[in-house]
Design an enzyme around this catalytic site. Structure first.
Site, mmCIF file in Angstrom:
data_model
loop_
_atom_site.group_PDB
_atom_site.id
_atom_site.type_symbol
_atom_site.label_atom_id
_atom_site.label_comp_id
_atom_site.label_asym_id
_atom_site.label_seq_id
_atom_site.Cartn_x
_atom_site.Cartn_y
_atom_site.Cartn_z
ATOM 1 C CB VAL A 138 54.838 33.315 29.648
ATOM 2 C CG1 VAL A 138 54.807 34.503 28.752
ATOM 3 C CG2 VAL A 138 54.355 32.239 28.992
ATOM 4 N N PRO A 139 58.446 34.441 30.231
ATOM 5 C CG PRO A 139 60.206 34.438 29.224
ATOM 6 C CD PRO A 139 58.971 33.740 28.999
ATOM 7 C CB CYS A 140 56.829 39.099 32.328
ATOM 8 S SG CYS A 140 56.205 38.297 33.889
ATOM 9 C CG HIS A 141 62.115 36.534 34.823
ATOM 10 N ND1 HIS A 141 61.151 35.497 34.497
ATOM 11 C CD2 HIS A 141 63.363 36.080 34.559
ATOM 12 C CE1 HIS A 141 61.917 34.375 34.014
ATOM 13 N NE2 HIS A 141 62.991 34.845 34.031
ATOM 14 N NE ARG A 142 64.261 34.225 30.622
ATOM 15 C CZ ARG A 142 63.833 32.982 30.169
ATOM 16 N NH1 ARG A 142 63.295 33.006 29.032
ATOM 17 N NH2 ARG A 142 63.824 31.856 30.952
#
Length: 177
Positions: A138-142
């Site tokens: 769940v790509p919170c880095h994006r």
């Protein structure tokens, strides 16, 4: 019912990821070798904790997909997600909006994600990103600040590395210093 946990050795600057999988799907990704995070997650879900060897047990598919992604060979994850470590309501809505609408190589601002997740405050999105129990998948880095990268629970160097892996940022030179 069990939470199966394994530690994946990941490239620098990540170092290691602790991965937890239930009967329903991937429930936990924690930066570092964090057996305590697995234990707390199992308690919260009222599940028995089982430690898997990497590549074996219930966690094998999630560990394999994370390893493929970190090696540059995977752009999307298809393991099922167990959302039970997220709070029903705003946190889950925002994380599900992120997971469903921001693909590999794309980014979104806190404000844009607030709109997608039906949340009034971009600051609230920042808090939710900081409590994401399933980072990377769940790509919170994006999720970026309007004026820069913003923060990241895995550290700014990890966020930059992940965004470079996806082609969003130009990789920095590493002279081994």
């Amino acid at each position: 019912m069990e939470l199966s946990v394994a530690v994946l050795d990941a490239p620098a600057p990540i170092g290691a990821l602790t991965v937890g999988v239930t009967d329903e799907g991937l429930a936990l990704v924690a930066f570092g070798a964090e057996p305590e995070r697995g234990r707390r997650a199992a308690e919260r879900l009222d599940l028995r904790l089982v430690e898997d060897e990497p590549g074996q047990g219930r966690s094998a598919a999630a560990v394999a997909q994370l390893a493929e992604y970190l090696a540059g060979g995977r752009r999307a994850f298809d393991v099922p997600i167990d959302w039970r470590l997220t709070h029903a309501g705003a946190q889950r809505r925002v994380l599900q909006a992120l997971h469903g609408t921001v693909p590999f190589g794309a980014v979104v601002t806190y404000g844009e994600l607030a709109v997608r997740g039906r949340l009034d405050s971009p600051r609230g999105v920042g808090t939710i990103m900081g409590s994401n129990p399933i980072p990377v998948v769940v790509p919170c880095h994006r999720v970026l600040a309007a004026d820069g990268l913003g923060g990241f629970g895995g550290g700014l160097a990890t966020k930059e590395w992940l965004l470079a892996l996806e082609g969003v940022l130009t990789p920095t030179l590493d002279f081994g210093l």
